[in-house]
Enzyme design. Structure first.
Site, PDB file in Angstrom:
ATOM      1  N   ASN A  92       0.829  -1.209   0.000  1.00  0.00           N
ATOM      2  CA  ASN A  92       0.000   0.000   0.000  1.00  0.00           C
ATOM      3  C   ASN A  92       0.860   1.253   0.000  1.00  0.00           C
ATOM      4  OD1 ASN A  92      -2.053  -1.793   0.153  1.00  0.00           O
ATOM      5  ND2 ASN A  92      -2.501  -1.455   2.325  1.00  0.00           N
ATOM      6  N   ASP A  94      -0.530   4.135   1.039  1.00  0.00           N
ATOM      7  CA  ASP A  94      -1.018   5.006   2.110  1.00  0.00           C
ATOM      8  C   ASP A  94      -0.122   4.848   3.335  1.00  0.00           C
ATOM      9  OD1 ASP A  94      -2.012   2.954   4.059  1.00  0.00           O
ATOM     10  OD2 ASP A  94      -3.445   2.475   2.472  1.00  0.00           O
ATOM     11  N   HIS A 109       5.918  -0.906  -2.664  1.00  0.00           N
ATOM     12  CA  HIS A 109       5.429  -0.210  -3.857  1.00  0.00           C
ATOM     13  C   HIS A 109       5.506   1.312  -3.691  1.00  0.00           C
ATOM     14  CE1 HIS A 109       2.978  -3.952  -5.374  1.00  0.00           C
ATOM     15  NE2 HIS A 109       4.275  -4.068  -5.551  1.00  0.00           N
ATOM     16  N   CYS A 120      17.709  12.562 -11.047  1.00  0.00           N
ATOM     17  CA  CYS A 120      18.865  12.258 -10.179  1.00  0.00           C
ATOM     18  C   CYS A 120      18.549  11.276  -9.046  1.00  0.00           C
ATOM     19  CB  CYS A 120      19.454  13.552  -9.593  1.00  0.00           C
ATOM     20  SG  CYS A 120      18.479  14.254  -8.244  1.00  0.00           S
ATOM     21  N   CYS A 136      13.144  19.477  -8.990  1.00  0.00           N
ATOM     22  CA  CYS A 136      13.797  18.706  -7.933  1.00  0.00           C
ATOM     23  C   CYS A 136      14.577  19.656  -7.035  1.00  0.00           C
ATOM     24  CB  CYS A 136      14.742  17.678  -8.571  1.00  0.00           C
ATOM     25  SG  CYS A 136      15.855  16.908  -7.385  1.00  0.00           S
ATOM     26  N   GLY A 175      -5.380  -9.044   3.108  1.00  0.00           N
ATOM     27  CA  GLY A 175      -6.042  -8.100   2.199  1.00  0.00           C
ATOM     28  C   GLY A 175      -5.341  -7.907   0.879  1.00  0.00           C
ATOM     29  N   SER A 177      -4.863  -9.632  -3.183  1.00  0.00           N
ATOM     30  CA  SER A 177      -5.500 -10.563  -4.131  1.00  0.00           C
ATOM     31  C   SER A 177      -4.555 -11.641  -4.633  1.00  0.00           C
ATOM     32  CB  SER A 177      -6.053  -9.776  -5.319  1.00  0.00           C
ATOM     33  OG  SER A 177      -5.003  -9.094  -5.976  1.00  0.00           O
TER      34      SER A 177
END
Ligand code: OAD
Length: 232
Positions: A92, A94, A109, A120, A136, A175, A177
């Site tokens: 996740n 979040d 992820h 960079c 940046c 949770g 798949s």
């Protein structure tokens, strides 16, 4: 379960569903409304960065307003109270594990909270709304992107995660798949390492048959029950 057992937990979008954040593959999920190729690949970002920023800006805003649910809180409790190591690996983006007080969380992820310079590699805290061509702070290239892993890119912390799996006594997937690799194969790595494996999900995932134990129901109910059992 030994008091000092090492526990590795993989979480997916289903753990945040009851916090109001949409999953990807459930009915009406994010991938029913957006094309993966458009919003979650480097090629999609190169074609239409405004569209991709718009997608992640909306998710960042939604995630910032979300609160952890009893499943996140139960895992934070497990980390605090279990005598052995408890590693949380999440797919996740979040920050609900962190806001529930969890300490060790590996965001394989990436995270909505981060911005990444595609020129960079510098990382910084993302504003709630990122714009195309965001400069940046380190190299000034107008190359800011969300610090999330897209399809075709290598997930983060893989060496560290495989090392944790190799030493695991218990592996749980919550949770998720089981449709996206390499995370979907963690159960096999843990099994090879001799760990007990358990799936906690609303319904059997694509990899359910590869787990030694399966528990089905809403995460906010089955995760606190499972944690309470582990701690007794
Ligand atoms: P998915 O949307 O593929 O799967 C969510 C899983 O959660 C499903 O198996 C649901 O049955 C389950 N679920 C839904 N509500 C639940 C609830 N209340 N309690 C328990 N389980 C529930 O999400 P992920 O498996 O996380 O990657 O997806 C993996 C990756 O695919 C994501 O990290 C993302 C996506 O494409 C990238 O964007 C790179």
């Amino acid at each position: 379960m030994e008091k000092s057992a090492k526990i590795v937990i993989l979480t997916g979008a289903g753990i945040s569903a009851e916090s109001g954040l949409g999953t990807f593959r459930d009915e009406g999920g994010l991938w029913a409304r957006h094309r993966i190729e458009d919003v979650a690949t480097p090629e999609g970002f190169a074609r239409n960065p405004d569209l991709v920023h718009g997608f992640y800006n909306a998710r960042r805003t939604q995630a910032a307003a979300a609160a952890p649910n009893p499943a996140h809180q139960a895992l934070a409790r497990l980390q605090r109270e279990h005598k052995g190591e408890v590693v949380i690996v999440t797919q996740n983006v979040d920050a609900l594990h962190e806001s529930s007080g969890a300490a060790q969380v590996l965001h394989m992820h990436g995270t909505l909270a981060g911005a990444l310079c595609s020129a960079c590699g510098h990382r910084w805290a993302a504003p709630l709304q990122m714009q195309t061509g965001q400069p940046c702070p380190a190299c000034a290239a107008p190359a800011g992107r969300p610090d999330v892993v897209w399809f075709g890119e290598m997930p983060y912390f893989m060496e560290e995660i495989y090392a944790h799996l190799a030493g695991a006594d218990l592996f749980a997937a919550i949770g998720t798949s089981g449709e996206v690799y390499p995370a979907a194969a963690f159960v096999d790595e843990a099994h090879l390492a001799g760990a007990h494996t358990v799936e906690l999900n609303l319904e059997p995932s694509a990899t359910a048959s590869r787990f030694a134990e399966r528990r089905f129901g809403p995460a906010s109910e089955i995760v606190p029950d499972w944690v309470a059992e582990l701690l007794t």
